[in-house]
Every structure is written in C-alpha cells, then in structure tokens.
Design a protein around this motif. Structure first.
Motif, PDB file in Angstrom:
ATOM      1  N   CYS A 284     -28.414 -10.272 -11.028  1.00  0.00           N
ATOM      2  CA  CYS A 284     -29.787  -9.786 -10.842  1.00  0.00           C
ATOM      3  C   CYS A 284     -29.874  -8.309 -11.183  1.00  0.00           C
ATOM      4  CB  CYS A 284     -30.250  -9.991  -9.402  1.00  0.00           C
ATOM      5  SG  CYS A 284     -30.642 -11.693  -9.000  1.00  0.00           S
ATOM      6  N   PHE A 285     -28.936  -7.535 -10.654  1.00  0.00           N
ATOM      7  CA  PHE A 285     -28.963  -6.095 -10.913  1.00  0.00           C
ATOM      8  C   PHE A 285     -28.804  -5.786 -12.391  1.00  0.00           C
ATOM      9  CE2 PHE A 285     -27.973  -5.146  -6.343  1.00  0.00           C
ATOM     10  CZ  PHE A 285     -29.055  -4.292  -6.146  1.00  0.00           C
ATOM     11  N   SER A 286     -27.907  -6.522 -13.059  1.00  0.00           N
ATOM     12  CA  SER A 286     -27.684  -6.174 -14.457  1.00  0.00           C
ATOM     13  C   SER A 286     -28.900  -6.530 -15.308  1.00  0.00           C
ATOM     14  CB  SER A 286     -26.416  -6.823 -14.986  1.00  0.00           C
ATOM     15  OG  SER A 286     -26.567  -8.216 -14.999  1.00  0.00           O
ATOM     16  N   CYS A 287     -29.808  -7.345 -14.773  1.00  0.00           N
ATOM     17  CA  CYS A 287     -31.054  -7.602 -15.498  1.00  0.00           C
ATOM     18  C   CYS A 287     -32.178  -6.742 -14.936  1.00  0.00           C
ATOM     19  CB  CYS A 287     -31.480  -9.058 -15.380  1.00  0.00           C
ATOM     20  SG  CYS A 287     -30.206 -10.215 -15.759  1.00  0.00           S
ATOM     21  N   GLY A 288     -31.844  -5.854 -14.037  1.00  0.00           N
ATOM     22  CA  GLY A 288     -32.852  -4.980 -13.461  1.00  0.00           C
ATOM     23  C   GLY A 288     -33.714  -5.640 -12.390  1.00  0.00           C
ATOM     24  N   ASP A 289     -33.301  -6.822 -11.951  1.00  0.00           N
ATOM     25  CA  ASP A 289     -34.084  -7.540 -10.946  1.00  0.00           C
ATOM     26  C   ASP A 289     -33.640  -7.124  -9.539  1.00  0.00           C
ATOM     27  OD1 ASP A 289     -35.576  -9.283  -9.453  1.00  0.00           O
ATOM     28  OD2 ASP A 289     -34.453 -11.081 -10.045  1.00  0.00           O
ATOM     29  N   VAL A 290     -34.122  -5.962  -9.124  1.00  0.00           N
ATOM     30  CA  VAL A 290     -33.730  -5.414  -7.828  1.00  0.00           C
ATOM     31  C   VAL A 290     -34.201  -6.292  -6.674  1.00  0.00           C
ATOM     32  CG1 VAL A 290     -33.902  -3.397  -6.335  1.00  0.00           C
ATOM     33  CG2 VAL A 290     -33.856  -3.107  -8.802  1.00  0.00           C
TER      34      VAL A 290
ATOM     35  N   GLY B 156     -25.142  -1.761  -7.657  1.00  0.00           N
ATOM     36  CA  GLY B 156     -26.371  -2.178  -8.335  1.00  0.00           C
ATOM     37  C   GLY B 156     -27.464  -1.135  -8.196  1.00  0.00           C
ATOM     38  N   TYR B 157     -27.698  -0.684  -6.982  1.00  0.00           N
ATOM     39  CA  TYR B 157     -28.702   0.366  -6.759  1.00  0.00           C
ATOM     40  C   TYR B 157     -28.311   1.649  -7.486  1.00  0.00           C
ATOM     41  CZ  TYR B 157     -31.332  -2.084  -3.041  1.00  0.00           C
ATOM     42  OH  TYR B 157     -32.126  -2.937  -2.334  1.00  0.00           O
TER      43      TYR B 157
ATOM     44  N   LYS C 275     -26.452   2.166 -10.149  1.00  0.00           N
ATOM     45  CA  LYS C 275     -26.556   2.145 -11.598  1.00  0.00           C
ATOM     46  C   LYS C 275     -27.996   2.266 -12.058  1.00  0.00           C
ATOM     47  CE  LYS C 275     -22.415  -0.327 -12.881  1.00  0.00           C
ATOM     48  NZ  LYS C 275     -21.959  -1.695 -12.615  1.00  0.00           N
ATOM     49  N   LEU C 276     -28.923   1.825 -11.221  1.00  0.00           N
ATOM     50  CA  LEU C 276     -30.325   1.936 -11.596  1.00  0.00           C
ATOM     51  C   LEU C 276     -30.913   3.267 -11.123  1.00  0.00           C
ATOM     52  CD1 LEU C 276     -31.365  -1.737 -10.784  1.00  0.00           C
ATOM     53  CD2 LEU C 276     -31.076  -0.727 -13.033  1.00  0.00           C
TER      54      LEU C 276
END
Length: 367
Positions: free
Chosen positions: A112-118, A142-143, A145-146
């Motif tokens: 999810c994170f790697s697709c930007g789906d926080v 995840g947080y 990296k974004l």
RNA sequence: AGAACCUGAACUAA
C-alpha cells in the motif's frame, strides 16, 4: 533440481536477480521442472527487478504445475502484487488463503505504501490483531518515505519494541527529508537505548552529518565504525567520502576514497562533486577521466559534478563537450540540474546570449 | 532432515 534451486536462491539472496532469472531459464531449458522453492525465488527476483508481467507468468506457472500454494509462495505473491499496485490481484490471492500470517498483512501494508495508499496501509494496520515488530517498522518506513515524518514518529514512539530497523528507518526518514538536525538528535537518543547502530544506520547518520556539516559527529561515527568493525561496504564507504567532502575535509575524503577496495558510480560521484564543491575543479575533471578509465559508466549525477567543475575553472568548451556527450554517447536526457549548470557555465563566462538560447531550448519549464 | 515469507541505506545545479 536441488542444485539449480540452490544456485537461484544464492543469486536472489545476494541481490543478483538477473543471474537468478538466467539460471531459471537455463534450468527450464534443461527440462528440469521448477518446484516451490525455485518459483518462490523467481517471484522474488521479478519483484526485485520490477517485472510485473514476468511475475504474473510465474504465478500462472505455479497454477499450471498444480503446485500447492504454501505460505511462502502465498506471501510472496501478495507482496509482489501489492508492490506493483495491483491490489485487486493482491486481495484475490489474500482471500484464497485459509490462513494469512502476520507476514501476509505486513506485505500488504508495505505494498500500500509503495503505491502511495496511506489510508489503505493505515486501515490494515488498525485492523490487525497481532502485530510484530516488522508491522510497526513497515508503518514507520512507509510514512517516512512519503515524508510524513510526524506520523512516522508517532508510530515510532508508540511501538512496544524497537529494533535496529526501527531506528534506522526513522533516522533515514529525517535525513532524506533534509532534516539533518532531527536525524542526529534521534541518533543521540538511540545511543541511550539498548540497540546498537549497524552500518545501514550509519549511512543515514553520515548523510545527515554531510547535510548539517557536522564534522565532529562524522568523525566520531568513523571511529565507531573502525572500533566496532561495522561492515564497511560501498554504501558506508561512499557515505564517509561524501561526509568528509561536504564538510570540507578533502584530504580525508580522498584517503577513504583511495582505500576503498570496491567503488561504484556513487562513490566516484561523491568524490567528484566534493572536489568541485570546494574549488578543486581541475582535480574533479581528472578524477572524472580516471573514473571512465576504470570502466565505471557515468550517470546523470556524474555530469552535474563535471559541469559544475567546468564552471569553476571556466572551461566553457569542455563543459559543452561533456553535455553533448552525455546526451549522444550515454543516452542520458538532461535534467533541469544540467540545464542549470550549463546556463551557469555560459553566464559566468559572459556568454549571455548563448545562455538565453540554452534556456529557450529546454524541453521543460525553466525554474 | 536440510533451502525460505514481510520492515531500514549512499552521490544531484543555481
């Protein structure tokens, strides 16, 4: 089959997915049937090289061979699909398994994170009953990296146990967002914990030192690495070179650079940019020549350093030559940084009309 | 018997 699988496994674990794929192809050509293990490593290999279609083919092959989806294959599939943003397939595989482990959920979160789906990641995290340290780490990283550092830090503070991954993820989050002071502050806190930094942690710490110009901390880290015999690989060596160079210690940077047994294009770039940053334009240019002589292929960052060096020593023609060669010989399309360098190069030597023409020729909007 | 799923990393113009 065992020997083939061992080879394939070895290549995947040593991060050479291309070689693993090559062996797999050869294995099939010899008429050896793939098994659960080789297929698992192939999924991993194709995930590493971001080859979605080939990954799907492996999934198809598993079904075709009628192999039973064990937990490892299952998790690898969920991981692959979610990493590629194919959440539909990911959920489909997810739903077909009677038992999903924590690792399955963790794979979904990182996907999810790697697709930007926080939101998606957060939802899975919130709904999980059992979490392990990897779950928490996946959230922190995840947080981070974004660039959502507040959220990352909140999770980091909440988590029941922290390992070296947790600390490294949080420190690198700050470091990569340019928040070097916070990275270093957290590194100080880490020293009060019972978790010791490893070479990956130190790469981020050194990067923060370079940004902040914290030479004293950088030197301390260097001594720590030596004293504790941390694995000094290309990453760590390059970070040291970069830290010393950015902090103005060109001598130390050169010394570490020369002593490194394995260098890659990042290492050379750090040294070249460092030289050119501190007014050693000539040395930067000769180092660039030495790099090519050593058969290291320059990348776009190398040319930023080279063009910068040309500007410092006022070599307009040589700069233009490099710029053209970058495009024609190396097939690198110039980025805004390169145009910036060229305009700077032309402008400083008084060739303002040419500089203006250069700006006009830019394919992107000038900033 | 023995192979193994999910989390952290460096170089970038003005």
């Amino acid at each position: 089959a065992y020997a083939w699988t061992t080879m394939i496994r070895g290549f995947v674990l040593s991060k050479s997915p291309e070689k693993a794929i090559e062996f797999f192809t050869r294995m099939k050509a010899q008429g050896v049937n793939p098994n659960n293990f080789s297929l698992l490593f192939m999924l991993k290999a194709f995930t590493m090289v971001l080859a979605y279609k080939e990954g799907r083919l492996i999934h198809g092959l598993i079904l075709k061979l009628g192999l039973e989806l064990d937990l490892f294959l299952h998790n690898a599939l969920v991981h692959m699909y979610s990493l590629f943003g194919d959440m539909k397939s990911a959920h489909q595989v997810f739903g077909e398994m009677p038992m999903n482990t924590i690792a399955t959920y963790n794979a979904l979160i990182s996907g999810c994170f790697s697709c930007g789906d926080v939101m998606g990641a957060r939802k899975i995290f919130d709904e999980m009953i059992d979490r392990n340290v990897v779950t928490w780490n996946a959230m922190v990283s995840g947080y981070s990296k974004l660039g959502l550092l507040k959220e990352a830090r909140f999770i980091f503070e909440e988590m029941p146990i922290r390992d070296v991954f947790s600390w490294s993820a949080m420190i690198s989050g700050y470091s990569q967002s340019g928040r070097a002071i916070e990275a270093l502050a957290l590194f100080q806190k880490m020293q009060l914990s019972n978790i010791g930094p490893d070479s990956v942690t130190m790469v981020s710490v050194l990067s923060a030192c370079a940004t902040a110009g914290a030479l004293d901390v950088g030197k301390w880290v260097h001594a720590y690495i030596d004293k504790n015999e941390l694995r000094c690989d290309v990453f760590l060596g390059t970070s040291l070179v970069d830290m010393y160079a950015k902090c103005g210690c060109i001598d130390m940077a050169l010394r570490v650079f020369r002593e490194m047994p394995h260098k890659n294009v990042f290492t050379w770039n750090a040294m070249i940019s460092g030289l050119s940053l501190h007014g050693h334009g000539e040395d930067a240019l000769s180092l660039f020549a030495a790099m090519e002589k050593a058969h290291v292929i320059p990348n776009e960052v190398s040319f930023v350093g080279v063009l910068c060096a040309c500007t410092h020593v006022g070599r307009v023609e040589e700069g233009c030559k490099h710029f053209n060669r970058m495009i024609q010989e190396l097939n690198i399309s110039p980025k805004i940084e390169h145009y910036g360098c060229m305009v700077d190069l032309l402008g400083r030597s008084g060739r303002l009309e040419e500089a203006r023409e250069f700006i006009k020729s830019m394919p992107m909007a000038p900033n």
